[in-house]
Write a protein that holds these residues in place. Structure first.
Motif, PDB file in Angstrom:
ATOM      1  N   ASN A 100       0.757  -1.038   0.073  1.00  0.00           N
ATOM      2  CA  ASN A 100       0.013   0.059   0.040  1.00  0.00           C
ATOM      3  C   ASN A 100       0.824   1.148   0.100  1.00  0.00           C
ATOM      4  N   CYS A 101       1.112   1.593  -1.208  1.00  0.00           N
ATOM      5  CA  CYS A 101       2.145   2.880  -1.337  1.00  0.00           C
ATOM      6  C   CYS A 101       1.211   4.109  -1.878  1.00  0.00           C
ATOM      7  N   ALA A 102       0.034   4.116  -2.352  1.00  0.00           N
ATOM      8  CA  ALA A 102      -0.785   5.343  -2.897  1.00  0.00           C
ATOM      9  C   ALA A 102      -0.684   6.178  -1.653  1.00  0.00           C
ATOM     10  N   GLY A 103      -0.720   7.477  -2.132  1.00  0.00           N
ATOM     11  CA  GLY A 103      -0.639   8.439  -1.052  1.00  0.00           C
ATOM     12  C   GLY A 103      -0.496   9.961  -1.698  1.00  0.00           C
ATOM     13  N   ILE A 104      -1.102  10.801  -0.971  1.00  0.00           N
ATOM     14  CA  ILE A 104      -1.162  12.308  -1.281  1.00  0.00           C
ATOM     15  C   ILE A 104      -0.872  13.019  -0.348  1.00  0.00           C
ATOM     16  N   SER A 105      -0.031  14.460  -0.398  1.00  0.00           N
ATOM     17  CA  SER A 105       0.417  15.038   0.602  1.00  0.00           C
ATOM     18  C   SER A 105      -0.565  16.226   0.554  1.00  0.00           C
ATOM     19  N   GLN A 106      -0.149  17.023   1.799  1.00  0.00           N
ATOM     20  CA  GLN A 106      -1.009  18.176   1.982  1.00  0.00           C
ATOM     21  C   GLN A 106      -0.056  19.235   2.621  1.00  0.00           C
ATOM     22  N   ASN A 107      -0.270  20.391   2.330  1.00  0.00           N
ATOM     23  CA  ASN A 107       0.833  21.482   2.715  1.00  0.00           C
ATOM     24  C   ASN A 107      -0.296  22.750   3.019  1.00  0.00           C
ATOM     25  N   SER A 108      -0.868  22.885   4.132  1.00  0.00           N
ATOM     26  CA  SER A 108      -1.548  24.108   4.619  1.00  0.00           C
ATOM     27  C   SER A 108      -1.933  23.995   6.082  1.00  0.00           C
ATOM     28  N   LEU A 109      -1.895  25.063   6.629  1.00  0.00           N
ATOM     29  CA  LEU A 109      -2.692  24.881   8.167  1.00  0.00           C
ATOM     30  C   LEU A 109      -4.052  24.383   8.158  1.00  0.00           C
ATOM     31  N   LEU A 110      -4.124  23.713   9.293  1.00  0.00           N
ATOM     32  CA  LEU A 110      -5.625  23.137   9.294  1.00  0.00           C
ATOM     33  C   LEU A 110      -6.688  24.076   9.178  1.00  0.00           C
ATOM     34  N   VAL A 111      -6.938  25.263   9.678  1.00  0.00           N
ATOM     35  CA  VAL A 111      -7.786  26.153   9.518  1.00  0.00           C
ATOM     36  C   VAL A 111      -7.727  26.395   8.219  1.00  0.00           C
ATOM     37  N   ILE A 118      -9.221  17.441   3.306  1.00  0.00           N
ATOM     38  CA  ILE A 118      -8.893  16.501   4.277  1.00  0.00           C
ATOM     39  C   ILE A 118      -9.593  15.220   4.158  1.00  0.00           C
ATOM     40  N   GLU A 119     -10.855  15.394   3.794  1.00  0.00           N
ATOM     41  CA  GLU A 119     -11.381  13.729   3.333  1.00  0.00           C
ATOM     42  C   GLU A 119     -10.711  13.228   2.330  1.00  0.00           C
ATOM     43  N   ASN A 120     -10.279  13.791   1.330  1.00  0.00           N
ATOM     44  CA  ASN A 120      -9.235  13.369   0.150  1.00  0.00           C
ATOM     45  C   ASN A 120      -8.183  12.456   0.601  1.00  0.00           C
ATOM     46  N   VAL A 121      -7.360  13.359   1.500  1.00  0.00           N
ATOM     47  CA  VAL A 121      -6.095  12.759   2.088  1.00  0.00           C
ATOM     48  C   VAL A 121      -6.258  11.471   3.055  1.00  0.00           C
ATOM     49  N   VAL A 122      -7.169  11.712   3.702  1.00  0.00           N
ATOM     50  CA  VAL A 122      -7.584  10.644   4.744  1.00  0.00           C
ATOM     51  C   VAL A 122      -8.001   9.445   3.939  1.00  0.00           C
ATOM     52  N   ALA A 123      -8.665   9.644   2.954  1.00  0.00           N
ATOM     53  CA  ALA A 123      -9.276   8.457   2.048  1.00  0.00           C
ATOM     54  C   ALA A 123      -8.370   7.769   1.315  1.00  0.00           C
ATOM     55  N   THR A 124      -7.499   8.540   0.727  1.00  0.00           N
ATOM     56  CA  THR A 124      -6.312   7.964  -0.023  1.00  0.00           C
ATOM     57  C   THR A 124      -5.276   7.314   0.863  1.00  0.00           C
ATOM     58  N   ASN A 125      -4.974   8.116   1.697  1.00  0.00           N
ATOM     59  CA  ASN A 125      -3.797   7.448   2.545  1.00  0.00           C
ATOM     60  C   ASN A 125      -4.071   6.371   3.472  1.00  0.00           C
ATOM     61  N   LEU A 126      -5.135   6.415   4.173  1.00  0.00           N
ATOM     62  CA  LEU A 126      -5.406   5.495   5.233  1.00  0.00           C
ATOM     63  C   LEU A 126      -6.657   4.718   4.733  1.00  0.00           C
ATOM     64  N   GLY A 168       1.759  22.394   9.196  1.00  0.00           N
ATOM     65  CA  GLY A 168       1.115  22.495   7.730  1.00  0.00           C
ATOM     66  C   GLY A 168       0.902  21.161   7.442  1.00  0.00           C
ATOM     67  N   ALA A 169       0.869  20.102   7.985  1.00  0.00           N
ATOM     68  CA  ALA A 169       0.414  18.709   7.361  1.00  0.00           C
ATOM     69  C   ALA A 169      -0.371  17.983   8.364  1.00  0.00           C
ATOM     70  N   VAL A 170      -1.312  18.466   8.897  1.00  0.00           N
ATOM     71  CA  VAL A 170      -1.980  17.951   9.868  1.00  0.00           C
ATOM     72  C   VAL A 170      -2.794  16.606   9.442  1.00  0.00           C
ATOM     73  N   ALA A 171      -3.614  16.811   8.216  1.00  0.00           N
ATOM     74  CA  ALA A 171      -4.143  15.861   7.730  1.00  0.00           C
ATOM     75  C   ALA A 171      -3.305  14.628   7.340  1.00  0.00           C
ATOM     76  N   TYR A 172      -2.230  14.916   6.652  1.00  0.00           N
ATOM     77  CA  TYR A 172      -1.271  13.938   6.352  1.00  0.00           C
ATOM     78  C   TYR A 172      -0.673  13.149   7.339  1.00  0.00           C
ATOM     79  N   SER A 173      -0.503  13.886   8.418  1.00  0.00           N
ATOM     80  CA  SER A 173       0.489  13.281   9.538  1.00  0.00           C
ATOM     81  C   SER A 173      -0.764  12.319  10.094  1.00  0.00           C
ATOM     82  N   ALA A 174      -1.767  12.827  10.498  1.00  0.00           N
ATOM     83  CA  ALA A 174      -2.693  11.929  10.784  1.00  0.00           C
ATOM     84  C   ALA A 174      -3.194  10.890  10.031  1.00  0.00           C
ATOM     85  N   SER A 175      -3.183  10.855   8.974  1.00  0.00           N
ATOM     86  CA  SER A 175      -3.508   9.785   8.069  1.00  0.00           C
ATOM     87  C   SER A 175      -2.405   8.526   8.026  1.00  0.00           C
ATOM     88  N   LYS A 176      -1.071   9.351   8.139  1.00  0.00           N
ATOM     89  CA  LYS A 176      -0.048   8.301   8.129  1.00  0.00           C
ATOM     90  C   LYS A 176      -0.050   7.694   9.477  1.00  0.00           C
TER      91      LYS A 176
END
Length: 263
Positions: A100-111, A118-126, A168-176
Motif C-alpha cells: 500500500n504505497c498510494a498517497g497524497i500530500s497536504q501543505n496548509s494549516l488546518l484552519v 482533508i477527506e481526500n487525504v484520509v481516504a487515499t492515505n488511510l 502544515g501537514a495535519v491531515a497527512y500526519s494523522a492519516s499516516k
C-alpha cells in the motif's frame, strides 16, 4: 512448484512504489501496478525487468507484469477487483504481497485546509489501505501459506510525519499515523491466519514530491538529518524486499529517515 510470486502495488506508477516494483521483479515477483493514470501505468509497467522463464521451473505461469487503473480510495474499485471476470479481475489465491504505497500530500494549516482536501487525504492515505486488505481477505485473494512459496504479506507505507508531526501537514500526519495503528491491529488480527502485516516509515526521500522543495528548504531539512542527505527510493525498496521475504516479520516497523526521528 513455481517460485514466481505476485505483488499488487498501489501507487506503483512512480517514486517509491515503482522502485519497490523493480526490486521485486528482479527477485521473481510478477507485478501488478495500481494507480489512477493509465499513461503513467503503461510507462511504468514497460520499465519493469522481465521475469526469467527458468524461474518458473517449467510450470505454466503468467509471467507478464500488468496494471489496473482506478481510484483505490473507493470501495467500488475493490469490489471490481474482486470480480472473477472482466477488466481488473484478480483470481482467488494468487496474491502473495500487497504493498500500500498510494498517497497524497497536504501543505496548509488546518484552519486553511478545505474539508474536501482533508477527506481526500484520509481516504487515499488511510481508508484505501483498510479497503484493500479487507477486500483481498474477504475474497480469498491472498495465496495460502501452505502453497510452498512462503506466507503472504502486506506492506504499508507510512511516513516520518506519523511519529514526528509537522506544521502544515495535519491531515497527512494523522492519516499516516493511522497507517501505523492499522498495521499493528492487522498484524495481531491476521497473523494467526498466516498473513503478515508490516510497515515502512520513510523520512525525506528523493521523489517528485521533494523535488518541489526550494533549495533553502532542502538545506534546512538536510542540516537536521544526522546522515546529512535525503534517502533514495531504492533504499526504501530494499526494506520492502526484506519485509516481503522474512517469514518472521509481522508488526515490523522499519524507520528509514537517516536518523531524523532521533532528533
Amino acid at each position: 512448484m513455481s517460485s514466481i510470486r505476485h505483488a499488487l502495488i498501489t501507487g506503483g506508477s512512480r517514486g517509491i512504489g515503482l522502485s519497490i516494483a523493480h526490486h521485486l521483479a528482479r527477485n521473481s515477483y510478477r507485478i501488478t501496478l495500481i494507480s489512477r493514470t493509465r499513461s503513467a501505468l503503461e510507462t511504468a509497467v514497460s520499465s519493469l525487468p522481465l521475469i526469467s522463464p527458468e524461474n518458473a521451473f517449467g510450470r505454466a505461469a503468467n509471467l507478464n507484469h500488468a496494471y489496473i487503473e482506478g481510484d483505490v480510495s473507493l470501495s467500488q474499485f475493490w469490489e471490481n477487483l474482486n470480480s472473477e471476470t472482466g477488466d481488473g479481475g484478480v483470481e482467488k489465491g494468487t496474491v502473495d504481497l500487497l504493498v500500500n504505497c498510494a498517497g497524497i500530500s497536504q501543505n496548509s494549516l488546518l484552519v486553511r485546509t478545505q474539508p474536501s482536501v482533508i477527506e481526500n487525504v484520509v481516504a487515499t492515505n488511510l481508508t484505501s489501505v483498510m479497503l484493500a486488505v479487507r477486500a483481498l481477505i474477504k475474497a480469498k485473494k491472498f495465496r495460502s501459506k501452505d502453497a510452498g512459496i512462503g506466507s503472504p504479506s502486506v506492506i504499508n507505507l507510512a511516513s516520518l510525519l506519523a511519529i514526528k508531526g509537522g506544521r502544515g501537514a495535519v491531515a497527512y500526519s494523522a492519516s499516516k499515523a493511522g497507517v501505523l495503528g492499522l498495521t499493528r491491529a492487522l498484524a495481531a488480527e491476521c497473523g494467526p491466519m498466516g498473513l503478515r502485516v508490516n510497515a515502512i516509515v520513510p523520512g525525506y526521500v528523493e521523489t517528485d514530491m521533494t523535488k518541489g522543495f526550494s533549495p533553502a528548504a532542502r538545506e534546512e531539512i538536510t542540516k537536521h538529518i544526522p546522515l546529512k542527505r535525503f534517502g533514495t527510493c531504492d533504499e526504501i525498496a530494499q526494506a520492502a524486499l526484506f519485509l516481503a521475504t522474512n517469514e518472521y516479520a509481522n508488526n515490523c516497523v522499519i524507520n528509514l529517515d537517516g536518523g531524523l526521528s532521533a532528533i
